[in-house]
Write an enzyme that holds these catalytic residues in place. Structure first.
Site, PDB file in Angstrom:
ATOM      1  N   LYS A   9       6.033  -3.125  -5.787  1.00 34.72           N
ATOM      2  CA  LYS A   9       6.770  -2.491  -4.877  1.00 34.72           C
ATOM      3  C   LYS A   9       7.654  -3.965  -3.733  1.00 34.72           C
ATOM      4  O   LYS A   9       8.779  -3.608  -3.365  1.00 34.72           O
ATOM      5  CB  LYS A   9       6.066  -1.911  -3.461  1.00 34.72           C
ATOM      6  CG  LYS A   9       6.015  -0.332  -4.624  1.00 34.72           C
ATOM      7  CD  LYS A   9       7.582   0.798  -4.884  1.00 34.72           C
ATOM      8  CE  LYS A   9       6.606   1.520  -5.488  1.00 34.72           C
ATOM      9  NZ  LYS A   9       7.779   2.437  -6.418  1.00 34.72           N
ATOM     10  N   GLU A  35      11.108   6.001   2.592  1.00 36.39           N
ATOM     11  CA  GLU A  35      10.094   7.049   2.416  1.00 36.39           C
ATOM     12  C   GLU A  35       8.882   6.331   1.684  1.00 36.39           C
ATOM     13  O   GLU A  35       9.233   5.292   0.870  1.00 36.39           O
ATOM     14  CB  GLU A  35      10.355   7.908   0.714  1.00 36.39           C
ATOM     15  CG  GLU A  35      10.496   7.806  -0.364  1.00 36.39           C
ATOM     16  CD  GLU A  35      11.092   6.419  -0.303  1.00 36.39           C
ATOM     17  OE1 GLU A  35      12.693   5.595   0.243  1.00 36.39           O
ATOM     18  OE2 GLU A  35      11.310   5.401  -1.707  1.00 36.39           O
ATOM     19  N   SER A  47       1.085  -2.554 -12.495  1.00 33.07           N
ATOM     20  CA  SER A  47       2.107  -2.135 -11.980  1.00 33.07           C
ATOM     21  C   SER A  47       1.190  -2.453 -10.326  1.00 33.07           C
ATOM     22  O   SER A  47       2.099  -2.927  -9.278  1.00 33.07           O
ATOM     23  CB  SER A  47       3.545  -1.032 -11.528  1.00 33.07           C
ATOM     24  OG  SER A  47       2.298   0.190 -11.610  1.00 33.07           O
TER      25      SER A  47
END
Lengths: 257, 396
Positions: free
Chosen positions: B87, B109, B376
């Site tokens: 991210k 969000e 990830s």
């Protein structure tokens, strides 16, 4: 000239919004009739959507409440068909693009024409995406209502030029819901619109009291009120129609100007 | 692959309220300007390398390869990035862009909290205000990440509307953005939403496949045979796929969250079970009922618990360039435990969906084949939930 123009021929128009099927189908029908009997010139009929991103808490609650009661698109078409036995003023749907897309665009517009719906407001279908339904709107004579916001600025002329039915002027930033004050320079916005089109302008978002209604009607051709009406349905339930009627009377700009 | 209106085949577009149109146009113009600006690229590369710890490692999982007895498995270690997931790649890019645009406030969000933590981190670093919207249910499931965001100076708003999960957090962030645009950038966390977000987020995440490609050429002298990544909105997957899209011989496999199974209602496998619709600013595949009402989705992984998928994935599916498989909760939990035990790497439960598919695929392939699996994020955040899934009463 579509039927929507008739809503504005008697002077300043009052346009109430209802969430179809809230708190239940019968009450919502009775409340709509009460609004019509008390001078409403055009009705905005909300088809509930699970995730109404342009709505504030009041209308969000009403749409979820209606969905919980089993309201769906076909039941609403049936309700409009029933209403059309008695109601002759223009009716427009207000919903989200997915409700129309999922029904099948062609089927949805054909059905609108069949039951007597005059226009469609889709807050998540801006100018750039209106091609999605523009041809169908034309084919079935159901106006796609354009919205113009306080942030539209240089986009105003482009949007207004192609507008049909009426123009929904968004009074403030943010989502629907009652506001104490409306600070946008709406006179300037409406003047910009007037430079390119004669299509009537109605102001909505945040209008709840007669003073606001009067001031908005001095600027534009009509006033749209949603959350304040849905609140009455939330508060009074089956008894709401009577209160809605009285409220429409108290808010109608023709009774105030 | 993007046309000027932000379309990927029939998918994408800008289905948003008029109030936001100028904001996304301004964002697109700024992005098109800065992506070609060497100074911007230099600053971003420095942030990615010196602050976030890039390039991330491409690790040969030798024990796992031997144990499964088929294709050679490499792991792309996005879990080693600062804040523990991919991210941060996107967030540093968007925060820098927002700062150049003169914005002083970031909103975001978050589902599991990884994107919220990354946004709060970037806001702290760049001296910006930060508000994160998180479904109330998720704030309770991920209390530690809520504390982490607050520690970093962000305000966390618990969203109670709708189903009080990720989709409602997105809706609420969009509503907030319509209220306050002039000083605020909406730092969207995945390759979704209205154009230009799917393109911007993809470009910032494409560093993953760029690195995989050069690292693979260095280690093996050739391209991999398959690249696997988990897909919720799809940002780590598109990042892992992007530089291989033109290399037709490389299979691209997205692993969706099947939840309790794609034949149940408790699933979040959008491409496997959804149909085309319009929501959250884009046309794509969505889990929805016959009236177009968005379905309440379910997955053990809060990060994959979203009823839509990015429009570029929808297009890659339509043209058959990428495959999308569905992995159940059970399979993901087994993979979570397997990778921990076998390689000493605790993957995020999201990433475990990709590991699970690698465990199925590798044994079917010859030993001279090579697959890359993107890890990830790291799984520390999931330990308590997985323990509970296995019947151990652990609380953070």
């Amino acid at each position: 000239m579509s039927n929507i123009a008739n809503a504005f021929k008697n002077g300043k128009a009052f346009i109430p919004f209802f969430t179809c099927g809230f708190p239940d189908m019968e009450t919502s029908k009775a409340a709509i009739k009460a609004a019509v009997d008390n001078g409403a010139d055009l009705i905005e009929l909300g088809i509930p959507f699970s995730d109404p991103t342009a709505e504030g808490p009041v209308i969000q609650r009403s749409t979820l409440g209606a969905l919980k009661n089993g309201v769906n698109t076909n039941k609403i078409f049936k309700m409009v068909k029933d209403l059309r036995q008695e109601v002759t003023i223009p009716l427009v749907f207000m919903t989200y693009a997915n409700v129309v897309f999922s029904y099948g665009g062609e089927d949805f517009f054909a059905k609108c024409q069949e039951v007597g719906i005059d226009g469609l407001i889709l807050p998540d279908l801006p100018y750039e995406e209106k091609e999605e339904f523009a041809a169908l709107s034309e084919k079935y004579g159901v106006d796609l209502i354009s919205m113009i916001a306080p942030t539209s600025h240089e986009r105003i002329a482009m949007i207004a030029k192609e507008a049909t039915g009426f123009i929904y002027v968004v009074s403030s930033l943010g989502v629907t819901g009652v506001r104490k004050e409306i600070t946008t320079n709406l006179t300037e916005m409406v003047e910009e619109i007037r430079k390119v089109t004669d299509v009537p302008c109605a102001i909505g978002f945040g209008i709840a009291n007669p003073d606001q209604s009067k001031r908005m009607a001095q600027i534009a051709d009509g006033v749209i009120v949603g959350s304040a009406i849905v609140k009455l349905l939330e508060k009074y339930g089956k008894d709401a129609p009577e209160y809605v009627g009285a409220y429409v009377k108290s808010m109608h700009p023709r009774n105030l100007l | 692959m993007t046309n000027p209106q932000g379309r990927f085949g029939i998918h994408g577009g800008q289905y948003i309220p008029e109030t936001l149109m100028n904001a996304v146009i301004e964002l697109e113009e700024a992005y098109n300007h800065y992506k070609k600006d060497p100074q911007f690229q230099k600053e971003l590369t420095e942030l990615l390398n010196d602050y976030a710890g890039r390039p991330s490692r491409l690790y040969y999982a030798e024990k796992m390869t031997r144990d499964l007895g088929g294709a050679k498995i490499y792991l792309k270690r996005e879990d080693l990035n600062h804040t523990g997931a991919h991210k941060i790649n996107n967030v540093l890019g968007q925060a820098l862009l927002a700062k150049k645009m003169g914005k002083t406030r970031l909103i975001a969000e978050t589902g599991a909290g990884q994107h919220g933590v990354a946004t709060a981190t970037a806001a702290a670093l760049m001296g910006m205000d930060c508000v994160v919207f998180m479904g109330k249910e998720d704030t309770e499931r991920q209390a530690l990440n809520v504390y982490r965001m607050r520690l970093l100076g962000a305000k966390v708003v618990a969203v109670t509307s709708g189903t009080a999960t990720l989709k409602d957090a997105v809706s609420e962030a969009m509503r907030e953005w319509t209220t306050r645009i002039s000083d605020t950038h909406y730092c969207l966390g995945s390759v979704m939403g209205p154009h230009p977000f799917p393109t911007i987020v993809r470009d910032f995440q494409a560093v993953i496949s760029q690195e995989i490609k050069s690292q693979m050429l260095e280690k093996e002298g050739r391209l991999p045979d398959a690249v696997l990544a988990c897909v919720g909105g799809g940002s780590n997957a598109i990042g892992s796929f992007y530089h291989f899209i033109e290399d037709e011989q490389v299979r691209l496999i997205g692993c969706e969250a099947a939840g309790r199974g794609i034949d149940t209602f408790e699933t979040a496998a959008t491409i496997n079970t959804g149909r085309v619709g319009i929501f959250h600013g884009m046309k794509s595949y969505f889990c929805q009922d016959e009236n177009g009402q968005i379905a309440p989705v379910y997955s053990i992984s809060a990060g994959l618990d979203y009823p839509g998928v990015g429009p570029e994935h929808a297009h890659l599916h339509d043209i058959g360039r990428a495959e999308y498989v569905a992995i159940t909760d059970d399979e993901a939990v087994e993979a979570f435990e397997y990778l921990s035990r076998t390689e000493g790497i605790i993957p995020a439960i999201e990433s475990s969906h990709a590991i699970a598919h690698a465990m199925k695929l590798a044994p079917q392939l010859d030993k001279d084949k090579i697959i890359v699996v993107t890890v990830s994020g790291r799984g520390d955040k999931d330990c308590a939930a997985i323990a509970r899934y296995r019947g151990e009463d652990i609380h953070e």
